[in-house]
Design a protein around this motif. Structure first.
Motif, PDB file in Angstrom:
ATOM      1  N   PRO A   5       0.905  -1.254   0.099  1.00 40.65           N
ATOM      2  CA  PRO A   5      -0.055  -0.041   0.074  1.00 40.65           C
ATOM      3  C   PRO A   5       0.920   1.275  -0.108  1.00 40.65           C
ATOM      4  O   PRO A   5       0.359   2.359  -0.690  1.00 40.65           O
ATOM      5  CB  PRO A   5      -0.707  -0.091   1.183  1.00 40.65           C
ATOM      6  N   TYR A   6       2.026   1.324   0.740  1.00 44.08           N
ATOM      7  CA  TYR A   6       2.896   2.345   0.811  1.00 44.08           C
ATOM      8  C   TYR A   6       3.548   2.812  -0.601  1.00 44.08           C
ATOM      9  O   TYR A   6       3.660   3.737  -1.012  1.00 44.08           O
ATOM     10  CB  TYR A   6       3.982   2.204   1.875  1.00 44.08           C
ATOM     11  N   LEU A   7       4.228   1.360  -1.134  1.00 44.04           N
ATOM     12  CA  LEU A   7       4.861   1.661  -2.252  1.00 44.04           C
ATOM     13  C   LEU A   7       3.770   2.121  -3.478  1.00 44.04           C
ATOM     14  O   LEU A   7       4.238   3.029  -4.386  1.00 44.04           O
ATOM     15  CB  LEU A   7       5.353   0.430  -2.800  1.00 44.04           C
ATOM     16  N   SER A   8       2.611   1.626  -3.251  1.00 44.33           N
ATOM     17  CA  SER A   8       1.598   2.107  -4.434  1.00 44.33           C
ATOM     18  C   SER A   8       1.336   3.376  -4.484  1.00 44.33           C
ATOM     19  O   SER A   8       1.071   4.013  -5.452  1.00 44.33           O
ATOM     20  CB  SER A   8       0.366   0.943  -4.423  1.00 44.33           C
ATOM     21  N   GLY A   9       1.216   3.893  -3.233  1.00 42.49           N
ATOM     22  CA  GLY A   9       0.798   5.392  -2.949  1.00 42.49           C
ATOM     23  C   GLY A   9       2.017   6.211  -3.563  1.00 42.49           C
ATOM     24  O   GLY A   9       1.922   7.352  -4.156  1.00 42.49           O
ATOM     25  N   ALA A  53       1.959   6.138  -7.184  1.00 42.64           N
ATOM     26  CA  ALA A  53       0.707   6.874  -7.703  1.00 42.64           C
ATOM     27  C   ALA A  53       1.119   8.282  -7.799  1.00 42.64           C
ATOM     28  O   ALA A  53       0.372   8.887  -8.650  1.00 42.64           O
ATOM     29  CB  ALA A  53      -0.340   6.373  -7.264  1.00 42.64           C
ATOM     30  N   PHE A  54       1.313   8.811  -6.512  1.00 46.59           N
ATOM     31  CA  PHE A  54       1.415  10.228  -6.317  1.00 46.59           C
ATOM     32  C   PHE A  54       2.677  10.692  -7.060  1.00 46.59           C
ATOM     33  O   PHE A  54       2.970  12.041  -7.119  1.00 46.59           O
ATOM     34  CB  PHE A  54       1.925  10.673  -5.200  1.00 46.59           C
ATOM     35  N   ASN A 107       3.247  10.985   4.273  1.00 43.91           N
ATOM     36  CA  ASN A 107       3.948  10.637   2.794  1.00 43.91           C
ATOM     37  C   ASN A 107       2.998  11.062   1.655  1.00 43.91           C
ATOM     38  O   ASN A 107       3.530  11.517   0.787  1.00 43.91           O
ATOM     39  CB  ASN A 107       4.401   9.372   2.624  1.00 43.91           C
ATOM     40  N   ALA A 108       1.593  10.804   1.754  1.00 40.18           N
ATOM     41  CA  ALA A 108       0.540  11.036   0.817  1.00 40.18           C
ATOM     42  C   ALA A 108       0.591  12.740   0.673  1.00 40.18           C
ATOM     43  O   ALA A 108       0.549  13.040  -0.449  1.00 40.18           O
ATOM     44  CB  ALA A 108      -0.960  10.640   1.390  1.00 40.18           C
ATOM     45  N   PHE A 109       0.712  13.455   1.843  1.00 36.86           N
ATOM     46  CA  PHE A 109       0.724  14.979   1.736  1.00 36.86           C
ATOM     47  C   PHE A 109       2.006  15.451   1.025  1.00 36.86           C
ATOM     48  O   PHE A 109       1.834  16.122   0.079  1.00 36.86           O
ATOM     49  CB  PHE A 109       0.447  15.528   3.101  1.00 36.86           C
ATOM     50  N   ARG A 147      -1.476  14.408  -8.379  1.00 39.75           N
ATOM     51  CA  ARG A 147      -1.304  15.713  -7.192  1.00 39.75           C
ATOM     52  C   ARG A 147      -2.394  16.106  -6.720  1.00 39.75           C
ATOM     53  O   ARG A 147      -3.083  17.106  -7.305  1.00 39.75           O
ATOM     54  CB  ARG A 147      -0.459  16.849  -7.779  1.00 39.75           C
ATOM     55  N   PRO A 148      -3.123  15.335  -5.714  1.00 42.22           N
ATOM     56  CA  PRO A 148      -4.310  15.614  -5.316  1.00 42.22           C
ATOM     57  C   PRO A 148      -4.426  16.772  -4.361  1.00 42.22           C
ATOM     58  O   PRO A 148      -5.333  17.226  -3.886  1.00 42.22           O
ATOM     59  CB  PRO A 148      -4.864  14.405  -4.514  1.00 42.22           C
TER      60      PRO A 148
END
Length: 144
Positions: free
Chosen positions: A55-59, A62-63, A135-137, A67-68
């Motif tokens: 899940p972390y690597l996919s995020g 993907a990011f 990390n998402a941010f 850029r959400p």
């Protein structure tokens, strides 16, 4: 862009290190001359690691393309985002690797490598509230 590469490499390297550590359990032996894990346990050992990191690597990957979140307004704010993301990522991955590697330090006490791997995944779940949003941010709003 260089900072995104650094953080991506930290995630990928941590995943590979974790897999290498787990794989080493099939080759190294405890005090009785028995491998920490038998080859029949390979899937049971690799599955939790896969479930933890994918899940972390996919995020992260993907990011790289979407850029959400809005980018940092200043250079200083971007630096703070990166510093926070790298510190949380390093802490998270060091904890995971440390818990899994406990097999080598406690092998005479009859530790079970599969249990250590599962404990590491459980601990990672406890810390995911820190590392995942940061990390998402960072990745979701970073353009550099």
């Amino acid at each position: 862009m260089k900072k995104k590469w650094i953080l991506t490499i930290v995630w990928l390297a941590s995943f590979v290190l974790c897999l290498c550590l787990v794989e080493s359990f099939f080759y190294f032996k405890n005090g009785d001359g028995i491998p920490f894990l038998l080859s029949d346990d390979r899937v049971a050992a690799w599955r939790p690691v896969r479930n933890l990191y994918f899940p972390y690597l996919s995020g992260v990957l993907a990011f790289w393309f979407i850029r959400p979140f809005p980018p940092a307004k200043t250079l200083q704010a971007g630096k703070r985002r990166f510093t926070l993301a790298i510190c949380c990522t390093l802490l998270f991955n060091v904890i995971v690797l440390f818990i899994i590697s406990q097999v080598y330090w406690n092998y005479q006490e009859g530790t079970n490598a599969i249990e250590n791997i599962n404990d590491a995944v459980t601990m990672a779940a406890w810390f995911s509230f820190v590392v995942a949003p940061v990390n998402a941010f960072y990745f979701g709003g970073s353009s550099s």
